[in-house]
Design a protein around this motif. Structure first.
Motif, PDB file in Angstrom:
ATOM      1  N   ILE A 150       0.830  -1.201   0.000  1.00  0.00           N
ATOM      2  CA  ILE A 150       0.000   0.000   0.000  1.00  0.00           C
ATOM      3  C   ILE A 150       0.867   1.255   0.000  1.00  0.00           C
ATOM      4  O   ILE A 150       1.921   1.291   0.619  1.00  0.00           O
ATOM      5  CB  ILE A 150      -0.984  -0.006   1.200  1.00  0.00           C
ATOM      6  CG1 ILE A 150      -0.249  -0.243   2.522  1.00  0.00           C
ATOM      7  CG2 ILE A 150      -2.058  -1.071   0.991  1.00  0.00           C
ATOM      8  CD1 ILE A 150      -1.155  -0.209   3.741  1.00  0.00           C
ATOM      9  N   GLU A 151       0.402   2.285  -0.709  1.00  0.00           N
ATOM     10  CA  GLU A 151       1.168   3.521  -0.908  1.00  0.00           C
ATOM     11  C   GLU A 151       0.635   4.653  -0.033  1.00  0.00           C
ATOM     12  O   GLU A 151      -0.411   4.523   0.610  1.00  0.00           O
ATOM     13  CB  GLU A 151       1.131   3.902  -2.386  1.00  0.00           C
ATOM     14  CG  GLU A 151       1.725   2.828  -3.294  1.00  0.00           C
ATOM     15  CD  GLU A 151       1.648   3.178  -4.759  1.00  0.00           C
ATOM     16  OE1 GLU A 151       2.269   4.174  -5.166  1.00  0.00           O
ATOM     17  OE2 GLU A 151       0.942   2.456  -5.500  1.00  0.00           O
ATOM     18  N   ALA A 152       1.339   5.765  -0.048  1.00  0.00           N
ATOM     19  CA  ALA A 152       1.067   6.881   0.865  1.00  0.00           C
ATOM     20  C   ALA A 152      -0.376   7.380   0.781  1.00  0.00           C
ATOM     21  O   ALA A 152      -0.880   7.671  -0.302  1.00  0.00           O
ATOM     22  CB  ALA A 152       2.017   8.030   0.573  1.00  0.00           C
ATOM     23  N   GLU A 159      -3.974  15.370  -4.614  1.00  0.00           N
ATOM     24  CA  GLU A 159      -4.615  14.495  -5.604  1.00  0.00           C
ATOM     25  C   GLU A 159      -3.907  13.141  -5.707  1.00  0.00           C
ATOM     26  O   GLU A 159      -4.547  12.116  -5.973  1.00  0.00           O
ATOM     27  CB  GLU A 159      -4.658  15.161  -6.979  1.00  0.00           C
ATOM     28  CG  GLU A 159      -3.317  15.599  -7.539  1.00  0.00           C
ATOM     29  CD  GLU A 159      -2.975  17.035  -7.205  1.00  0.00           C
ATOM     30  OE1 GLU A 159      -2.211  17.639  -7.996  1.00  0.00           O
ATOM     31  OE2 GLU A 159      -3.479  17.559  -6.186  1.00  0.00           O
ATOM     32  N   VAL A 160      -2.597  13.139  -5.474  1.00  0.00           N
ATOM     33  CA  VAL A 160      -1.854  11.875  -5.489  1.00  0.00           C
ATOM     34  C   VAL A 160      -2.255  11.007  -4.308  1.00  0.00           C
ATOM     35  O   VAL A 160      -2.449   9.788  -4.440  1.00  0.00           O
ATOM     36  CB  VAL A 160      -0.334  12.135  -5.473  1.00  0.00           C
ATOM     37  CG1 VAL A 160       0.433  10.826  -5.271  1.00  0.00           C
ATOM     38  CG2 VAL A 160       0.113  12.803  -6.760  1.00  0.00           C
ATOM     39  N   LYS A 202      -5.280   6.134  -2.438  1.00  0.00           N
ATOM     40  CA  LYS A 202      -6.333   5.435  -1.684  1.00  0.00           C
ATOM     41  C   LYS A 202      -7.126   4.518  -2.596  1.00  0.00           C
ATOM     42  O   LYS A 202      -7.471   3.387  -2.214  1.00  0.00           O
ATOM     43  CB  LYS A 202      -7.253   6.459  -1.012  1.00  0.00           C
ATOM     44  CG  LYS A 202      -6.603   7.238   0.120  1.00  0.00           C
ATOM     45  CD  LYS A 202      -7.581   8.212   0.760  1.00  0.00           C
ATOM     46  CE  LYS A 202      -6.917   9.002   1.881  1.00  0.00           C
ATOM     47  NZ  LYS A 202      -7.860   9.951   2.534  1.00  0.00           N
ATOM     48  N   ILE A 203      -7.386   4.979  -3.803  1.00  0.00           N
ATOM     49  CA  ILE A 203      -8.103   4.154  -4.777  1.00  0.00           C
ATOM     50  C   ILE A 203      -7.228   2.972  -5.207  1.00  0.00           C
ATOM     51  O   ILE A 203      -7.687   1.828  -5.291  1.00  0.00           O
ATOM     52  CB  ILE A 203      -8.498   5.003  -6.005  1.00  0.00           C
ATOM     53  CG1 ILE A 203      -9.470   6.115  -5.578  1.00  0.00           C
ATOM     54  CG2 ILE A 203      -9.121   4.129  -7.089  1.00  0.00           C
ATOM     55  CD1 ILE A 203      -9.777   7.116  -6.674  1.00  0.00           C
ATOM     56  N   LYS A 204      -5.941   3.260  -5.466  1.00  0.00           N
ATOM     57  CA  LYS A 204      -5.003   2.198  -5.839  1.00  0.00           C
ATOM     58  C   LYS A 204      -4.874   1.157  -4.728  1.00  0.00           C
ATOM     59  O   LYS A 204      -4.832  -0.048  -4.989  1.00  0.00           O
ATOM     60  CB  LYS A 204      -3.618   2.791  -6.114  1.00  0.00           C
ATOM     61  CG  LYS A 204      -3.493   3.590  -7.400  1.00  0.00           C
ATOM     62  CD  LYS A 204      -2.060   4.092  -7.531  1.00  0.00           C
ATOM     63  CE  LYS A 204      -1.865   4.952  -8.752  1.00  0.00           C
ATOM     64  NZ  LYS A 204      -0.464   5.470  -8.852  1.00  0.00           N
ATOM     65  N   ASN A 205      -4.796   1.633  -3.492  1.00  0.00           N
ATOM     66  CA  ASN A 205      -4.616   0.713  -2.377  1.00  0.00           C
ATOM     67  C   ASN A 205      -5.786  -0.235  -2.228  1.00  0.00           C
ATOM     68  O   ASN A 205      -5.608  -1.425  -1.951  1.00  0.00           O
ATOM     69  CB  ASN A 205      -4.394   1.497  -1.082  1.00  0.00           C
ATOM     70  CG  ASN A 205      -3.026   2.151  -1.017  1.00  0.00           C
ATOM     71  OD1 ASN A 205      -2.139   1.817  -1.784  1.00  0.00           O
ATOM     72  ND2 ASN A 205      -2.856   3.094  -0.106  1.00  0.00           N
ATOM     73  N   LEU A 206      -6.968   0.272  -2.410  1.00  0.00           N
ATOM     74  CA  LEU A 206      -8.152  -0.587  -2.319  1.00  0.00           C
ATOM     75  C   LEU A 206      -8.116  -1.659  -3.410  1.00  0.00           C
ATOM     76  O   LEU A 206      -8.450  -2.828  -3.158  1.00  0.00           O
ATOM     77  CB  LEU A 206      -9.425   0.253  -2.436  1.00  0.00           C
ATOM     78  CG  LEU A 206     -10.739  -0.513  -2.246  1.00  0.00           C
ATOM     79  CD1 LEU A 206     -10.754  -1.217  -0.889  1.00  0.00           C
ATOM     80  CD2 LEU A 206     -11.928   0.435  -2.383  1.00  0.00           C
ATOM     81  N   LYS A 207      -7.692  -1.273  -4.597  1.00  0.00           N
ATOM     82  CA  LYS A 207      -7.571  -2.251  -5.692  1.00  0.00           C
ATOM     83  C   LYS A 207      -6.510  -3.300  -5.375  1.00  0.00           C
ATOM     84  O   LYS A 207      -6.669  -4.485  -5.698  1.00  0.00           O
ATOM     85  CB  LYS A 207      -7.240  -1.536  -6.998  1.00  0.00           C
ATOM     86  CG  LYS A 207      -8.384  -0.686  -7.556  1.00  0.00           C
ATOM     87  CD  LYS A 207      -7.992  -0.002  -8.856  1.00  0.00           C
ATOM     88  CE  LYS A 207      -9.159   0.812  -9.412  1.00  0.00           C
ATOM     89  NZ  LYS A 207      -8.803   1.507 -10.671  1.00  0.00           N
TER      90      LYS A 207
END
Length: 313
Positions: free
Chosen positions: A81-83, A99-100, A105-110
């Motif tokens: 998971i990222e920042a 925005e990053v 948060k969207i990437k982490n959920l995926k």
């Protein structure tokens, strides 16, 4: 608490595995099926359990190789998971535009969803799941609030059958991660004496102190070590060059493994192979030199001795 019951596995040797070679790196180029197969054939004779850090193409290849080649290896699979928050205290970056952070948060959920998917697809290979790696320690460049980690843990536990953990430096477990402990099935700590300016004479005692500071705080929760190792080269960035070489790695590895067996602690040695993509372009960057094998897969001193001993038997 006995880790074999918490993780539902038998005792065995464990190692961290990342197979990126020269010219390869996450998000750019990945090891091929044959390269991963070569690596795993090297590892399977010495280790039973391997740890993978993320759910990207490299880990997918590893899982496919293990299944197709019917290798006797079990996997701890992670989601990197990222920042989700800025960490202004990180000395090498850790601040991002809002925005990053929202995109992350969207990437982490995926990523968490992919972790669950792999857990269901390879239940006979994947024995445990980790929802992140060093994302809560004070110096991380990919800081994730404890509350978010807890939500990810709950989501994984609601969908997957494997035991769930979070991999982190030993320090946050002593205070910051107390709310997380109740949610996970076992605790995973990292301990690096050489990063904390310890020499080989007190390295193992320092590792023991790190481990037992957490284990004694949570006597009803299994505690394992998911990273511990000794580098073999340094340009002086964070590690005294005189404090790392193959002889010292050999000493620490054997002391670490022997103690882990005696104390019945599952310990993932960091790491299998040198990773040339890590850190700065400096070839002596310590991040590149933690492997028990060199980037060309030639064994370092510790593995040379092990291989010689096995051949003599």
């Amino acid at each position: 608490m006995d880790y074999t019951k918490a993780l539902n596995i038998e005792p065995g040797s464990a190692i961290c595995y990342s197979g990126y070679r020269k010219g390869q790196r996450p998000g750019v180029a990945y090891p091929s099926y044959e390269q991963v197969r070569e690596d795993l054939l090297i590892l399977k004779g010495h280790w039973k359990y391997i740890r993978l850090y993320d759910c990207g193409p490299h880990s997918e290849t590893v899982l496919k190789v293990i299944k197709k080649e019917k290798l006797d290896l079990r996997v701890m699979l992670g989601a990197y998971i990222e920042a989700e928050m800025n960490n202004f205290g990180c000395p090498w970056g850790g601040t991002y535009p809002e925005e990053v952070l929202q995109e992350n948060k969207i990437k982490n959920l995926k990523k968490i969803e992919k972790l669950i998917g792999f857990a269901k697809q390879f239940p006979e290979i994947i024995f445990s799941l980790a929802v992140g790696n060093e994302a809560c320690v004070d110096w991380t460049d990919h800081y994730v609030p404890v509350e978010s980690v807890i939500e990810y843990v709950k989501l994984v536990k609601s969908e997957a059958k494997q035991p769930v953990t979070f991999c982190e430096n030993y320090v946050p477990w002593l205070h910051k991660l107390e709310p997380l402990v109740a949610e996970i099935d076992f605790i995973s700590i990292h301990t690096y004496p050489v990063w904390e300016y310890q020499n080989i004479l007190n390295a193992l005692e320092y590792t023991k102190s790190n481990y037992y500071s957490v284990a004694h705080k949570y006597p009803d929760k299994a505690v394992i070590i998911t990273e511990a190792g000794w580098a073999t080269n340094s340009n002086g960035r964070g590690i005294d060059p005189g404090n790392v070489n193959e002889d010292l790695q050999d000493i620490y590895y054997n002391e670490l493994v022997n103690w882990s067996k005696e104390a019945n602690i599952l310990t993932f040695v960091f790491e299998a192979f040198d990773e040339p993509w890590k850190g700065s372009p400096d070839p002596k960057e310590p991040e590149k030199h933690w492997g028990l094998f060199k980037e060309d897969r030639k064994p370092k001193l510790v593995m040379q001795k092990i291989l010689e001993t096995n051949q003599a038997v």
